[in-house]
Scaffold this active site. Structure first.
Site, PDB file in Angstrom:
ATOM      1  N   HIS A 194      59.496  81.192  21.410  1.00 26.39           N
ATOM      2  CA  HIS A 194      59.981  82.335  22.168  1.00 26.39           C
ATOM      3  C   HIS A 194      61.460  82.162  22.499  1.00 26.39           C
ATOM      4  O   HIS A 194      62.045  81.088  22.310  1.00 26.39           O
ATOM      5  CB  HIS A 194      59.158  82.508  23.442  1.00 26.39           C
ATOM      6  CG  HIS A 194      57.770  83.010  23.183  1.00 26.39           C
ATOM      7  ND1 HIS A 194      56.902  83.385  24.182  1.00 26.39           N
ATOM      8  CD2 HIS A 194      57.095  83.219  22.019  1.00 26.39           C
ATOM      9  CE1 HIS A 194      55.757  83.799  23.658  1.00 26.39           C
ATOM     10  NE2 HIS A 194      55.859  83.701  22.339  1.00 26.39           N
ATOM     11  N   GLU A 253      63.097  81.931  25.293  1.00 27.74           N
ATOM     12  CA  GLU A 253      63.442  80.927  26.294  1.00 27.74           C
ATOM     13  C   GLU A 253      63.472  79.522  25.690  1.00 27.74           C
ATOM     14  O   GLU A 253      64.344  78.711  26.013  1.00 27.74           O
ATOM     15  CB  GLU A 253      62.430  80.970  27.445  1.00 27.74           C
ATOM     16  CG  GLU A 253      62.403  82.282  28.197  1.00 27.74           C
ATOM     17  CD  GLU A 253      61.358  83.255  27.662  1.00 27.74           C
ATOM     18  OE1 GLU A 253      60.779  84.006  28.472  1.00 27.74           O
ATOM     19  OE2 GLU A 253      61.123  83.259  26.428  1.00 27.74           O
TER      20      GLU A 253
END
Length: 342
Positions: free
Chosen positions: A44, A46
């Site tokens: 992802h 992040e």
């Protein structure tokens, strides 16, 4: 947050059914890391942003910006909220909460419980607009519906039937506009046409002028009229047929059984059940107007060429809000949004 949105757009056409997400990490007013969700099943945003930071010690004094709430559940990857907590990032700025039921505020709660300073709602409208397909799918339990057609300068989408040459489309727009259509197909989950369009144009409904994932092909054929030799039955992309009775197996298509009265409801229920978040309706006037009359559309892409037919099949009529215009030489694209859908 603007930078998060710029990064998120780089995943367009590759992240579905996941949303497009960008992440920026800032230390003392300077960006020290950034990343985006590149494809479904991959890390992802992040994770990519945190991994890009050279000096991990700075994370404990940094702010993480992300356009969508960090996930809190185990899916194909571990929860991003756990990683943020593990790295002791003290402040997180979130564009908008995640509507997906398995997240939906839980990521925010987890971060707050760990002592993170949380800000939510920065450029929230822009963040939701970017992932409007994802938000519509999870909040309204249906796919995002896009209408698309090409019309002449005098408002026709086809010539009169007597002048129609079966199996050959009447091109109205130029090559640049057609490339734009194929680019858009690569970002949507499915493409739909009616029986008449399949018969008259014999389209492939595949990506020929752009690279990307082939959208699922959906054909309306309630009366079992379509011959097996059409391009839509060539097995080059997943194909579904909305039919009211048994359909011959030789046509390389899966059947969605329905009736004329329940067609739209059965279609949307099928798409939702199968995780298809968006559909482009590229059918003829009757198919398009059917969606318009029921209010079942979110956006309409109307291409206008510079040719005149004089008479023929009139373009559909809709009352939409103009939201964008793009020029492709002598062809113009206007994008409309359904005024009645909030």
């Amino acid at each position: 947050m603007h930078r998060c949105l710029q990064l998120a757009k780089l995943g367009d056409g590759h992240t579905a059914p996941n949303p497009m997400v960008g992440c920026v990490i800032v230390h003392n007013g300077k960006i020290i890391g950034e990343g985006f969700h590149q494809k479904c099943g991959g890390p992802h945003a992040e994770v990519n942003a945190i991994n890009s930071v050279k000096d991990k010690v700075l994370l404990t004094e940094s702010t993480l910006y992300v356009n969508l709430e960090p996930c809190s559940h185990f899916g194909k990857t571990p929860p991003c909220s756990d990683l943020i907590i593990q790295k002791k990032i003290p402040r997180v700025v979130i564009g908008t909460p995640d509507p997906f039921a398995k997240v939906s505020g839980n990521g925010i709660k987890k971060l707050k419980a760990a002592g993170c300073d949380i800000t939510v709602g920065i450029l929230a409208n822009e963040c939701q607009q970017l992932n409007r397909r994802f938000f519509t799918f999870h909040t309204k339990q249906r796919p995002y519906i896009i209408l698309k057609w090409a019309q002449t300068a005098d408002g026709f989408i086809d010539v009169i039937p007597e002048k129609r040459k079966s199996g050959h489309p009447n091109w109205i727009t130029n090559e640049m506009a057609r490339v734009a259509v194929h680019k858009q197909r690569s970002t949507e989950g499915a493409i739909l046409i009616g029986t008449e369009t399949a018969m008259k144009d014999n389209p492939s409904l595949t990506l020929r002028d752009w690279h990307g994932k082939q959208p699922a092909r959906i054909i309306l054929d309630l009366k079992n009229r379509l011959p097996a030799g059409l391009h839509v039955f060539d097995n080059r992309a997943e194909t579904f047929v909305l039919a009211s009775n048994h359909y011959p197996d030789k046509r390389n298509a899966n059947i969605i059984k329905t009736t004329a009265e329940n067609l739209h409801n059965d279609l949307l229920e099928f798409l939702y059940r199968n995780g298809i978040q968006s559909v482009i309706v590229e059918g003829g006037a009757k198919t398009l107007q059917g969606f318009i009359d029921k209010g079942l559309w979110d956006e309409a892409f109307v291409y206008t060429g510079d040719i005149f037919f004089g008479n023929g099949v009139k373009a559909p009529k809709l009352d939409g809000q103009d939201i964008a215009v793009e020029i492709f030489g002598n062809s113009i694209l206007k994008v409309f949004r359904n005024r009645t859908i909030k």
